[in-house]
Design a protein around this motif. Structure first.
Motif, PDB file in Angstrom:
ATOM      1  N   ARG A 199       0.830  -1.214   0.000  1.00 55.76           N
ATOM      2  CA  ARG A 199       0.000   0.000   0.000  1.00 55.76           C
ATOM      3  C   ARG A 199       0.859   1.256   0.000  1.00 55.76           C
ATOM      4  O   ARG A 199       0.491   2.269  -0.611  1.00 55.76           O
ATOM      5  CB  ARG A 199      -0.935   0.005   1.222  1.00 55.76           C
ATOM      6  CG  ARG A 199      -1.925   1.169   1.211  1.00 55.76           C
ATOM      7  CD  ARG A 199      -2.882   1.082   2.394  1.00 55.76           C
ATOM      8  NE  ARG A 199      -3.872   2.147   2.307  1.00 55.76           N
ATOM      9  CZ  ARG A 199      -3.689   3.395   2.725  1.00 55.76           C
ATOM     10  NH1 ARG A 199      -2.518   3.725   3.262  1.00 55.76           N
ATOM     11  NH2 ARG A 199      -4.638   4.297   2.613  1.00 55.76           N
ATOM     12  N   ARG A 203       0.524   4.956  -1.981  1.00 57.32           N
ATOM     13  CA  ARG A 203      -0.140   5.873  -1.045  1.00 57.32           C
ATOM     14  C   ARG A 203      -0.366   7.249  -1.659  1.00 57.32           C
ATOM     15  O   ARG A 203      -1.441   7.836  -1.529  1.00 57.32           O
ATOM     16  CB  ARG A 203       0.689   5.988   0.234  1.00 57.32           C
ATOM     17  CG  ARG A 203       0.017   6.844   1.318  1.00 57.32           C
ATOM     18  CD  ARG A 203       0.885   6.881   2.565  1.00 57.32           C
ATOM     19  NE  ARG A 203       1.007   5.551   3.136  1.00 57.32           N
ATOM     20  CZ  ARG A 203       2.041   5.158   3.887  1.00 57.32           C
ATOM     21  NH1 ARG A 203       3.056   5.983   4.095  1.00 57.32           N
ATOM     22  NH2 ARG A 203       2.076   3.955   4.386  1.00 57.32           N
ATOM     23  N   ASN A 206      -2.979   7.212  -4.356  1.00 59.34           N
ATOM     24  CA  ASN A 206      -4.260   6.902  -3.721  1.00 59.34           C
ATOM     25  C   ASN A 206      -4.903   8.162  -3.132  1.00 59.34           C
ATOM     26  O   ASN A 206      -6.120   8.239  -2.987  1.00 59.34           O
ATOM     27  CB  ASN A 206      -4.059   5.852  -2.625  1.00 59.34           C
ATOM     28  CG  ASN A 206      -5.357   5.229  -2.155  1.00 59.34           C
ATOM     29  OD1 ASN A 206      -6.131   4.708  -2.956  1.00 59.34           O
ATOM     30  ND2 ASN A 206      -5.610   5.283  -0.856  1.00 59.34           N
ATOM     31  N   TYR A 215      -1.549   7.666 -11.956  1.00 59.18           N
ATOM     32  CA  TYR A 215      -1.706   6.408 -11.216  1.00 59.18           C
ATOM     33  C   TYR A 215      -1.802   5.205 -12.150  1.00 59.18           C
ATOM     34  O   TYR A 215      -1.392   4.098 -11.800  1.00 59.18           O
ATOM     35  CB  TYR A 215      -2.839   6.466 -10.181  1.00 59.18           C
ATOM     36  CG  TYR A 215      -4.275   6.602 -10.638  1.00 59.18           C
ATOM     37  CD1 TYR A 215      -4.946   5.576 -11.281  1.00 59.18           C
ATOM     38  CD2 TYR A 215      -5.012   7.751 -10.318  1.00 59.18           C
ATOM     39  CE1 TYR A 215      -6.279   5.680 -11.633  1.00 59.18           C
ATOM     40  CE2 TYR A 215      -6.348   7.880 -10.665  1.00 59.18           C
ATOM     41  CZ  TYR A 215      -6.980   6.843 -11.329  1.00 59.18           C
ATOM     42  OH  TYR A 215      -8.306   6.954 -11.677  1.00 59.18           O
ATOM     43  N   LEU A 242      -7.227   0.257  -0.629  1.00 58.67           N
ATOM     44  CA  LEU A 242      -6.962   1.278  -1.627  1.00 58.67           C
ATOM     45  C   LEU A 242      -8.290   1.790  -2.166  1.00 58.67           C
ATOM     46  O   LEU A 242      -9.303   1.093  -2.111  1.00 58.67           O
ATOM     47  CB  LEU A 242      -6.110   0.724  -2.778  1.00 58.67           C
ATOM     48  CG  LEU A 242      -4.641   0.388  -2.476  1.00 58.67           C
ATOM     49  CD1 LEU A 242      -4.007  -0.347  -3.652  1.00 58.67           C
ATOM     50  CD2 LEU A 242      -3.848   1.645  -2.153  1.00 58.67           C
ATOM     51  N   SER A 243      -8.293   2.987  -2.711  1.00 58.72           N
ATOM     52  CA  SER A 243      -9.530   3.589  -3.205  1.00 58.72           C
ATOM     53  C   SER A 243     -10.044   2.841  -4.435  1.00 58.72           C
ATOM     54  O   SER A 243      -9.263   2.218  -5.166  1.00 58.72           O
ATOM     55  CB  SER A 243      -9.304   5.054  -3.547  1.00 58.72           C
ATOM     56  OG  SER A 243      -8.351   5.155  -4.583  1.00 58.72           O
ATOM     57  N   ILE A 246      -8.148   3.312  -7.837  1.00 57.82           N
ATOM     58  CA  ILE A 246      -6.856   2.631  -7.932  1.00 57.82           C
ATOM     59  C   ILE A 246      -7.070   1.134  -8.157  1.00 57.82           C
ATOM     60  O   ILE A 246      -6.410   0.513  -8.997  1.00 57.82           O
ATOM     61  CB  ILE A 246      -6.009   2.864  -6.665  1.00 57.82           C
ATOM     62  CG1 ILE A 246      -5.759   4.357  -6.446  1.00 57.82           C
ATOM     63  CG2 ILE A 246      -4.679   2.123  -6.768  1.00 57.82           C
ATOM     64  CD1 ILE A 246      -4.961   5.030  -7.529  1.00 57.82           C
TER      65      ILE A 246
END
Length: 343
Positions: A199, A203, A206, A215, A242-243, A246
């Motif tokens: 992650r 980061r 994100n 991204y 993660l969002s 992403i």
């Protein structure tokens, strides 16, 4: 197109996607060069230089992103050239390549009736072996003293990714795209770090979902160079917070890799059928199917042209030709796809 060339172009794409963000260039000068650089260069006035100074075989040596700026006292302009070294080992003859590169910048100035620009060349090295700089004159160490004034003398600023302290990179990685980029390219082959800090590698992006091209380039680079197999990546993704955008980028890229693998397998199967006497019809069918896949991927714009060509084992010039046909028909394509030029 060979795998090495495709890898270089993927690296080139990732580097340029990140360094054409002006803040990345400003942060690089601020954190990774001597203090007097940021004290004397007006970083608020950085303007990207779209001239192409790298041609031919130089593209296999390094990628470049050049910015122009003014000194704070306003009396001269300066060009800051970021040169990403593709080689994994130190290049003892880089001064000769840099001399050609600097000359290319000055030739453009003179052609436009401008005074030659002061240039700060930055060599950005990603290899593990230490790079020991040596002066240009070291290649002429047997020259008699009276020849010394006739040997060019210039320097370059060297930044080694592997030699940059983790503390500095981690300190930048949360709030600066530069830090996130450095962390990715430094740790991409460290399986233990990737498994433990998956992650952390994403980061920054994100937290900046407005940077869609950025991204996606992170995700594409990770799939291309990371130590995990695609299925391992998806397993890691399922257990990582993660969002949705992403995760969607991972899923889309993963699906495309699977799709490309199936196309490759189908092509191989049809090639075997060709050996059984079904060559003509199946070859036409294979070409049509691959063409459809190329068109679909170009229109989605999530993979670069070199990656599409390499994965489908299709000629790069053929993919470019299809791109040109789509552009002539007025099909909407991303800037990255539209502006790609075959070397």
């Amino acid at each position: 197109m060979g795998k090495r060339k495709a890898a270089l172009q993927t690296n080139d794409h990732f580097f340029k996607t990140v360094f054409t963000v002006k803040q990345t260039a400003a942060d690089f000068i601020r954190y990774l060069t001597p203090p007097e650089w940021s004290e004397q260069i007006d970083l608020d006035q950085l303007i990207i230089d779209h001239n192409n100074y790298i041609t031919g075989k130089h593209a296999e040596i390094f990628s470049d992103v050049v910015y122009r700026a003014a000194f704070r006292n306003g009396d001269r302009n300066v060009a800051v050239a970021f040169l990403f070294e593709h080689k994994s080992e130190p290049d003892g003859r880089i001064s000769f390549q840099l001399l050609k590169y600097l000359s290319a910048i000055w030739e453009v100035d003179l052609r436009n009736n401008l005074p030659p620009t002061l240039v700060l060349p930055i060599v950005f090295y990603q290899g593990a072996r230490p790079w020991v700089k040596k002066p240009f004159s070291a290649d002429f160490n047997h020259a008699p003293p009276f020849m010394e004034p006739f040997i060019p003398a210039f320097d370059y600023w060297l930044v080694s990714v592997q030699g940059t302290p983790d503390e500095l990179i981690l300190g930048l990685s949360d709030d600066h795209l530069l830090g996130a980029y450095l962390l990715m390219i430094k740790k991409i082959n460290d399986r233990e770090f990737v498994n433990t800090h998956f992650r952390c590698l994403f980061r920054y992006v994100n937290q900046h979902l407005e940077l869609r091209q950025i991204y996606y380039s992170f995700v594409e680079f990770f799939f291309q160079y990371g130590p995990l197999a695609p299925q391992e990546v998806m397993e890691k993704l399922s257990e990582t917070e993660l969002s949705p955008p992403i995760k969607s980028a991972f899923m889309t890229t993963y699906d495309q890799l699977i799709q490309l693998g199936e196309e490759k397998g189908r092509a191989e199967g049809e090639a075997r059928g060709e050996a059984r006497g079904e060559a003509r019809g199946e070859a036409r069918g294979e070409a049509r199917q691959i063409r459809k896949t190329v068109i679909r991927l170009l229109m989605k714009g999530l993979l670069t042209i070199p990656v599409i060509a390499e994965t489908l084992e299709a000629p790069l010039e053929w993919v470019v030709e299809i791109r040109d046909q789509l552009m002539a028909e007025g099909v909407a394509l991303t800037e990255e796809i539209r502006s790609f030029k075959e070397e």
